[in-house]
Design a protein around this motif. Structure first.
Motif, mmCIF file in Angstrom:
data_model
loop_
_atom_site.group_PDB
_atom_site.id
_atom_site.type_symbol
_atom_site.label_atom_id
_atom_site.label_comp_id
_atom_site.label_asym_id
_atom_site.label_seq_id
_atom_site.Cartn_x
_atom_site.Cartn_y
_atom_site.Cartn_z
ATOM 1 N N THR A 56 41.732 40.959 36.358
ATOM 2 C CA THR A 56 41.696 40.976 37.832
ATOM 3 C C THR A 56 40.475 40.232 38.366
ATOM 4 N N TYR A 57 39.929 39.346 37.543
ATOM 5 C CA TYR A 57 38.797 38.512 37.955
ATOM 6 C C TYR A 57 39.239 37.069 37.757
ATOM 7 N N GLY A 71 36.874 38.720 42.115
ATOM 8 C CA GLY A 71 38.063 39.488 41.806
ATOM 9 C C GLY A 71 37.997 40.890 42.364
ATOM 10 N N TRP A 72 38.692 41.791 41.688
ATOM 11 C CA TRP A 72 38.787 43.172 42.162
ATOM 12 C C TRP A 72 38.998 44.096 40.972
ATOM 13 N N ALA A 106 43.053 37.437 44.944
ATOM 14 C CA ALA A 106 42.689 38.794 44.517
ATOM 15 C C ALA A 106 43.391 39.840 45.371
#
Length: 161
Positions: A56-57, A71-72, A106
């Motif tokens: 998630t990056y 990201g998240w 993201a």
């Protein structure tokens, strides 16, 4: 837009480290005193291997050069809450839509994963950027970077509906 946004891997560690190390000092110096930056920069200007391997990056890349990253991650207690993580744009690539493309990607990925609210601990410098993308300011905060090392930030949030 001639760059692509893609997920990172551990192989991107050195390039993201270099991005953060060259850009954060330049981007943050107008909004933070040297006394804060001297202690904070060595801690915030390093890529986080687990984040790069999280899926998630993301990085924005052009001709094998990383122009930005961010990201998240999902909140550990609330499945519907996500957190924006370590977003930075190369100071030489500002105003090209790099940060916006990474953040939109993201947010889209988080929404697809069932996240309905995104939290953000913004630098003072990035508040206008996040506000332009729909985040609302909740107020100032202090991020504990280490024993006795506090970094002034701004708490923000956005609904993802």
């Amino acid at each position: 837009m001639s760059f692509v946004v893609r997920p990172t891997s551990k192989a991107d560690l050195a390039a993201v480290d270099a991005l953060l190390a060259r850009s954060y000092p330049r981007l943050l110096k107008a909004d933070y005193p040297p006394s804060v930056l001297v202690t904070a920069l060595p801690l915030i200007s390093r890529a986080q291997p687990a984040l790069l391997a999280s899926g998630t990056y993301y990085v924005a890349e052009e001709a094998a050069e990383i122009l930005g990253a961010g990201g998240w991650t999902r909140d550990g207690k609330r499945a519907d809450l996500g957190h924006i993580r370590h977003v930075a744009t190369d100071h030489r690539a500002l105003r090209r839509g790099v940060g916006r493309a990474i953040l939109r990607h993201a947010l889209d990925m988080a929404r697809a994963a069932g996240v309905t609210e995104m939290a953000c601990w913004s630098t003072r410098t990035a508040v206008p950027f996040y506000a332009a993308l729909g985040f609302e300011t909740l107020g100032p905060m202090q991020v504990e970077l280490g024993p006795g090392i506090r970094f002034p930030a701004v708490r923000m949030k956005r609904r993802l509906s």
